[in-house]
Design a protein around this motif. Structure first.
Motif, PDB file in Angstrom:
ATOM      1  N   SER A  43       0.819  -1.209   0.000  1.00  0.00           N
ATOM      2  CA  SER A  43       0.000   0.000   0.000  1.00  0.00           C
ATOM      3  C   SER A  43       0.855   1.261   0.000  1.00  0.00           C
ATOM      4  O   SER A  43       0.522   2.242  -0.671  1.00  0.00           O
ATOM      5  N   ILE A  44       1.966   1.242   0.741  1.00  0.00           N
ATOM      6  CA  ILE A  44       2.849   2.412   0.786  1.00  0.00           C
ATOM      7  C   ILE A  44       3.461   2.669  -0.593  1.00  0.00           C
ATOM      8  O   ILE A  44       3.491   3.812  -1.079  1.00  0.00           O
ATOM      9  N   VAL A  45       3.951   1.598  -1.244  1.00  0.00           N
ATOM     10  CA  VAL A  45       4.509   1.751  -2.590  1.00  0.00           C
ATOM     11  C   VAL A  45       3.434   2.253  -3.555  1.00  0.00           C
ATOM     12  O   VAL A  45       3.678   3.147  -4.381  1.00  0.00           O
ATOM     13  N   TYR A  46       2.243   1.679  -3.441  1.00  0.00           N
ATOM     14  CA  TYR A  46       1.130   2.081  -4.301  1.00  0.00           C
ATOM     15  C   TYR A  46       0.773   3.551  -4.076  1.00  0.00           C
ATOM     16  O   TYR A  46       0.567   4.307  -5.044  1.00  0.00           O
ATOM     17  N   LEU A  47       0.719   3.979  -2.821  1.00  0.00           N
ATOM     18  CA  LEU A  47       0.372   5.365  -2.521  1.00  0.00           C
ATOM     19  C   LEU A  47       1.435   6.330  -3.030  1.00  0.00           C
ATOM     20  O   LEU A  47       1.114   7.342  -3.663  1.00  0.00           O
ATOM     21  N   ILE A  48       2.697   6.018  -2.776  1.00  0.00           N
ATOM     22  CA  ILE A  48       3.769   6.918  -3.221  1.00  0.00           C
ATOM     23  C   ILE A  48       3.767   7.034  -4.740  1.00  0.00           C
ATOM     24  O   ILE A  48       3.833   8.139  -5.299  1.00  0.00           O
ATOM     25  N   GLY A  49       3.674   5.901  -5.434  1.00  0.00           N
ATOM     26  CA  GLY A  49       3.705   5.921  -6.897  1.00  0.00           C
ATOM     27  C   GLY A  49       2.517   6.639  -7.491  1.00  0.00           C
ATOM     28  O   GLY A  49       2.677   7.489  -8.397  1.00  0.00           O
ATOM     29  N   THR A  50       1.320   6.328  -7.008  1.00  0.00           N
ATOM     30  CA  THR A  50       0.114   6.917  -7.615  1.00  0.00           C
ATOM     31  C   THR A  50      -0.043   8.392  -7.265  1.00  0.00           C
ATOM     32  O   THR A  50      -0.395   9.201  -8.136  1.00  0.00           O
ATOM     33  N   VAL A  51       0.218   8.757  -6.016  1.00  0.00           N
ATOM     34  CA  VAL A  51       0.053  10.153  -5.616  1.00  0.00           C
ATOM     35  C   VAL A  51       1.076  11.037  -6.309  1.00  0.00           C
ATOM     36  O   VAL A  51       0.740  12.096  -6.851  1.00  0.00           O
TER      37      VAL A  51
END
Length: 288
Positions: free
Chosen positions: A73-81
């Protein structure tokens, strides 16, 4: 007479907002409270519940899959945001310039955001299909960069990258709209004064555009974090093997060894994180 009139207006106001308050309580507040209640029980499929106190939370903190889902989730949040913000900002700056067919281009940029999720997901799955997909055709047959066709969506590691790119493409138009609306309100005199002071295009962006967009950038980043922390349908439809927190919660509640008490505990922890982010947004961005 004035006090009676004020009381009557107050009663009328309560009557007018009562339906909305009732709907919110039924659809939002009650599920939240019931979910908190379930997090303290061992819930069986037949509906029977056994009180276990904080056992669901302690078991969760000892579950490696939970920590793995947090990392994903952290990787997903950093990449998408980051991707949504940067792409939206770049598109807004470009669309703020004068050129032919600008209005048409502005409209076309919005298409990914308004397109139905299920239809674009099927399109992306076809693009990365390991047998007939466009990606493997270009990489293997046209460019001949490799001799092996890869199933990017089938591998959880590469699927996370695909999901991030998909989310950026699907949701950057909302950031673009917010940035463009603010850019159109920036006085042109500021850019002319910066140019007179000898600032080049980068200097004008750094000293004029960026300070003017600071509030909007903070708003976009925080809202994207809040939305994407709860993002389920995009990830699950495109690559269900990417276990973000919402996907992991779904698997705990409805798939395999069903444990709805543990799923409720995950949701409660996630709710607390979201409440903290919303508080940060209200106090630091909206300055209420």
């Amino acid at each position: 007479m004035s006090s009676i009139l004020v009381k009557n207006e107050a009663k009328l106001g309560l009557k007018l907002v009562a339906p909305a308050v009732g709907i919110i309580a039924l659809l939002v507040i009650y599920p939240i409270l019931f979910n908190i209640y379930l997090s303290f029980f061992d819930v069986q499929l037949n509906g029977e519940k056994t009180f276990v106190g904080l056992e669901n939370y302690s078991d969760l903190l000892g579950n490696p899959r939970y920590y793995h889902s947090i990392g994903v989730s952290i990787v997903y949040l950093i990449g998408t945001v980051a991707g949504t913000t940067l792409l939206g900002l770049g598109a807004a700056i470009l669309m703020n310039q004068e050129f032919r067919f600008r209005n048409l281009a502005r409209g076309l940029i919005l298409l990914p955001y308004f397109a139905p999720v299920i239809s674009v997901v099927f399109g992306w799955q076809f693009i990365f299909d390991p047998v007939n997909g466009i990606y493997n055709h270009v990489v293997v047959d046209v460019l001949q960069l490799t001799n092996t066709r890869e199933n990017l969506i089938g591998d959880p590691d590469s699927a996370l990258f695909v999901v991030i790119v998909f989310d950026i493409w699907k949701h950057f138009p909302i950031a673009y709209l917010l940035f463009l609306a603010k850019l159109q309100s920036v006085p042109k005199d500021l850019y002319e004064a910066a140019a007179i002071d000898g600032q080049n295009a980068w200097g004008r962006f750094w000293h004029v555009t960026l300070p003017e967009l600071r509030f909007v950038i903070a708003t976009v980043v925080l809202l994207r974090v809040i939305w994407n922390l709860n993002r389920f349908e995009d990830v699950y439809l495109l690559a269900p093997n990417v276990e973000t927190l919402p996907i992991f919660t779904y698997y705990q509640a409805f798939a395999g060894l069903v444990d709805q008490g543990a799923a409720a505990a995950i949701s409660v922890i996630q709710l607390l994180v979201l409440v903290g982010l919303i508080w940060l947004y209200v106090r630091k961005v909206l300055k209420w």
